[in-house]
Scaffold this active site. Structure first.
Site, PDB file in Angstrom:
ATOM      1  N   ILE A 140       0.825  -1.218   0.000  1.00 19.70           N
ATOM      2  CA  ILE A 140       0.000   0.000   0.000  1.00 19.70           C
ATOM      3  C   ILE A 140       0.858   1.267   0.000  1.00 19.70           C
ATOM      4  CG2 ILE A 140      -0.273   0.386   2.507  1.00 19.70           C
ATOM      5  CD1 ILE A 140      -3.308   0.646   1.968  1.00 19.70           C
ATOM      6  N   ASN A 191      11.455  -9.104   7.221  1.00 18.78           N
ATOM      7  CA  ASN A 191      11.704  -8.485   8.518  1.00 18.78           C
ATOM      8  C   ASN A 191      11.244  -9.410   9.639  1.00 18.78           C
ATOM      9  OD1 ASN A 191      12.799  -6.019   7.562  1.00 18.78           O
ATOM     10  ND2 ASN A 191      10.742  -5.280   7.066  1.00 18.78           N
ATOM     11  N   GLU A 204       6.244  -4.498  10.920  1.00 20.56           N
ATOM     12  CA  GLU A 204       4.986  -3.874  11.360  1.00 20.56           C
ATOM     13  C   GLU A 204       3.858  -4.875  11.434  1.00 20.56           C
ATOM     14  OE1 GLU A 204       3.938  -0.838   8.602  1.00 20.56           O
ATOM     15  OE2 GLU A 204       5.540   0.501   9.229  1.00 20.56           O
ATOM     16  N   HIS A 218       6.162 -12.403   5.786  1.00 24.11           N
ATOM     17  CA  HIS A 218       6.007 -11.953   4.407  1.00 24.11           C
ATOM     18  C   HIS A 218       7.355 -11.605   3.801  1.00 24.11           C
ATOM     19  CE1 HIS A 218       5.525  -8.498   7.136  1.00 24.11           C
ATOM     20  NE2 HIS A 218       6.110  -7.757   6.198  1.00 24.11           N
ATOM     21  N   HIS A 237       9.082  -9.037   1.131  1.00 31.15           N
ATOM     22  CA  HIS A 237       8.963  -7.848   0.292  1.00 31.15           C
ATOM     23  C   HIS A 237       9.737  -8.142  -0.992  1.00 31.15           C
ATOM     24  CE1 HIS A 237       7.772  -4.879   3.529  1.00 31.15           C
ATOM     25  NE2 HIS A 237       8.282  -5.831   4.282  1.00 31.15           N
TER      26      HIS A 237
HETATM   27  P1  5GP Z   1       6.919  -4.992   7.537  1.00 37.20           P
HETATM   28  O1  5GP Z   1       7.467  -3.716   8.065  1.00 37.20           O
HETATM   29  O2  5GP Z   1       5.963  -5.667   8.495  1.00 37.20           O
HETATM   30  O3  5GP Z   1       7.965  -5.904   7.023  1.00 37.20           O
HETATM   31  O4  5GP Z   1       6.093  -4.586   6.246  1.00 37.20           O
HETATM   32  C1  5GP Z   1       4.738  -4.335   6.246  1.00 37.20           C
HETATM   33  C2  5GP Z   1       4.367  -3.736   4.905  1.00 37.20           C
HETATM   34  O5  5GP Z   1       2.967  -3.828   4.749  1.00 37.20           O
HETATM   35  C3  5GP Z   1       4.746  -2.250   4.755  1.00 37.20           C
HETATM   36  O6  5GP Z   1       5.603  -2.072   3.626  1.00 37.20           O
HETATM   37  C4  5GP Z   1       3.404  -1.550   4.563  1.00 37.20           C
HETATM   38  O7  5GP Z   1       3.442  -0.492   3.631  1.00 37.20           O
HETATM   39  C5  5GP Z   1       2.489  -2.683   4.089  1.00 37.20           C
HETATM   40  N1  5GP Z   1       1.101  -2.529   4.473  1.00 37.20           N
HETATM   41  C6  5GP Z   1       0.624  -2.121   5.676  1.00 37.20           C
HETATM   42  N2  5GP Z   1      -0.724  -2.098   5.665  1.00 37.20           N
HETATM   43  C7  5GP Z   1      -1.115  -2.510   4.430  1.00 37.20           C
HETATM   44  C8  5GP Z   1      -2.385  -2.701   3.819  1.00 37.20           C
HETATM   45  O8  5GP Z   1      -3.449  -2.484   4.407  1.00 37.20           O
HETATM   46  N3  5GP Z   1      -2.389  -3.141   2.543  1.00 37.20           N
HETATM   47  C9  5GP Z   1      -1.234  -3.384   1.850  1.00 37.20           C
HETATM   48  N4  5GP Z   1      -1.349  -3.808   0.595  1.00 37.20           N
HETATM   49  N5  5GP Z   1      -0.013  -3.233   2.402  1.00 37.20           N
HETATM   50  C10 5GP Z   1       0.046  -2.793   3.682  1.00 37.20           C
END
Ligand code: 5GP
Length: 119
Positions: free
Chosen positions: A33, A89, A97, A102, A104
């Site tokens: 997003i 992560n 977060e 997951h 990226h």
């Molecule tokens: P993390 O920091 O957990 O590795 O990455 C989480 C990712 O999820 C972030 O890059 C963030 O932009 C993405 N993200 C958070 N909320 C949403 C959402 O509601 N929809 C989508 N498609 N991505 C999200």
């Protein structure tokens, strides 16, 4: 920072909208997003794994699928030749977060040398 509601679970169950770009029996991939690069895709397993600390021996097959499909998506998005980066992560210091394992998939521009620049 931890988000308690599981957004990725909701995406998987079509409870919230996302741009799903690939889905099969094992994994689901959708656009991030808040993209950090021209191509920024999130790939999750269809079974819930909280993060790398919760990976078990029985998850080896699905982890293999995640990598295999990541490379397939890179080809689909035409970033295989130019190059791309996969990031997983885990917990606070990584900036994780969302509590859902997951990958990226980032590409579409020069991403810099993460080892030299960011450590
Ligand atoms: P993390 O920091 O957990 O590795 O990455 C989480 C990712 O999820 C972030 O890059 C963030 O932009 C993405 N993200 C958070 N909320 C949403 C959402 O509601 N929809 C989508 N498609 N991505 C999200």
């Amino acid at each position: 920072m931890y988000i308690k509601d599981n957004i990725f679970k909701k995406i998987l169950n079509n409870e919230i909208n996302s741009n799903i770009i690939y889905k099969n029996k094992y994994v689901t991939a959708f656009d991030d997003i808040n993209p950090k690069a021209p191509i920024h895709i999130i790939l999750i397993p269809n079974i819930y794994i909280k993060n790398m600390n919760y990976v078990k021996k029985s998850n080896i097959y699905i982890l293999g699928k995640m990598l295999l499909i990541s490379s397939k998506i890179a080809k689909l998005k035409n970033i295989d030749k130019s190059g791309y980066r996969l990031i997983i992560n885990c917990n606070k210091d990584s900036g994780q977060e969302i509590d859902y394992l997951h990958i990226h998939i980032l590409g579409g521009k020069f991403l810099g040398n993460i080892i030299c620049n960011n450590l």
